[in-house]
Enzyme design. Sequence first.
Site, PDB file in Angstrom:
ATOM      1  N   GLN A 100     -70.896 -22.013 -20.727  1.00  0.00           N
ATOM      2  CA  GLN A 100     -69.555 -22.514 -21.027  1.00  0.00           C
ATOM      3  C   GLN A 100     -69.244 -22.332 -22.512  1.00  0.00           C
ATOM      4  O   GLN A 100     -69.299 -23.274 -23.290  1.00  0.00           O
ATOM      5  CB  GLN A 100     -69.487 -24.001 -20.642  1.00  0.00           C
ATOM      6  CG  GLN A 100     -68.121 -24.612 -20.727  1.00  0.00           C
ATOM      7  CD  GLN A 100     -67.224 -24.143 -19.620  1.00  0.00           C
ATOM      8  OE1 GLN A 100     -67.615 -24.083 -18.473  1.00  0.00           O
ATOM      9  NE2 GLN A 100     -66.000 -23.813 -19.961  1.00  0.00           N
ATOM     10  N   PHE A 101     -68.899 -21.095 -22.897  1.00  0.00           N
ATOM     11  CA  PHE A 101     -68.623 -20.832 -24.306  1.00  0.00           C
ATOM     12  C   PHE A 101     -67.427 -21.623 -24.815  1.00  0.00           C
ATOM     13  O   PHE A 101     -67.308 -21.908 -26.000  1.00  0.00           O
ATOM     14  CB  PHE A 101     -68.435 -19.328 -24.565  1.00  0.00           C
ATOM     15  CG  PHE A 101     -67.101 -18.782 -24.152  1.00  0.00           C
ATOM     16  CD1 PHE A 101     -66.070 -18.702 -25.069  1.00  0.00           C
ATOM     17  CD2 PHE A 101     -66.878 -18.353 -22.854  1.00  0.00           C
ATOM     18  CE1 PHE A 101     -64.832 -18.191 -24.703  1.00  0.00           C
ATOM     19  CE2 PHE A 101     -65.664 -17.844 -22.473  1.00  0.00           C
ATOM     20  CZ  PHE A 101     -64.632 -17.762 -23.391  1.00  0.00           C
ATOM     21  N   THR A 102     -66.537 -22.055 -23.916  1.00  0.00           N
ATOM     22  CA  THR A 102     -65.350 -22.779 -24.354  1.00  0.00           C
ATOM     23  C   THR A 102     -65.675 -24.168 -24.892  1.00  0.00           C
ATOM     24  O   THR A 102     -64.811 -24.804 -25.500  1.00  0.00           O
ATOM     25  CB  THR A 102     -64.307 -22.885 -23.221  1.00  0.00           C
ATOM     26  OG1 THR A 102     -64.874 -23.583 -22.124  1.00  0.00           O
ATOM     27  CG2 THR A 102     -63.815 -21.510 -22.802  1.00  0.00           C
TER      28      THR A 102
END
Length: 146
Positions: A78-80
């Site tokens: 989950q890079f966000t």
Amino acid sequence: MKVLVQRVLEASVIVDNKIVSKIDRGLLLFLGIRKEDRIETTKWLAEKVSHLRIFSDENGKMNRSLKEVNGKALVVSQFTLYGNCLNGRRPDFIQAMGGPLAKGIYEQFLLELRKKEIPTEAGLFGADMKIFLINDGPVTLLIEKD
């Protein structure tokens, strides 16, 4: 590195209309990796997550760990989680680590959980995923390690 922890009754990941992973009772873990993170942190994070006492005991108190309840883990990249929303209307992801390096750290985190004998499923790194879950509680925590 940070992980968003959600206690779930069940969770699944769907890619291209196919279930790629699924768990019943356990933890859905959204893993965010930033540019400065090191692979060594995965060991600490796996230790923390596997022993975090957030499942109810016989008295209804959050006093049991994932290991103690024989729960499972589903880990989704989950890079966000490292999206910066302070300026303007569009988040920037400058702090997030790029794909190939982040994938190695993500895979090491999966390995560290499995070393702790946690049945661990995974999302598909870098894919457009649909996440389905039944949150238990709800219990949602954010753990961050610099």
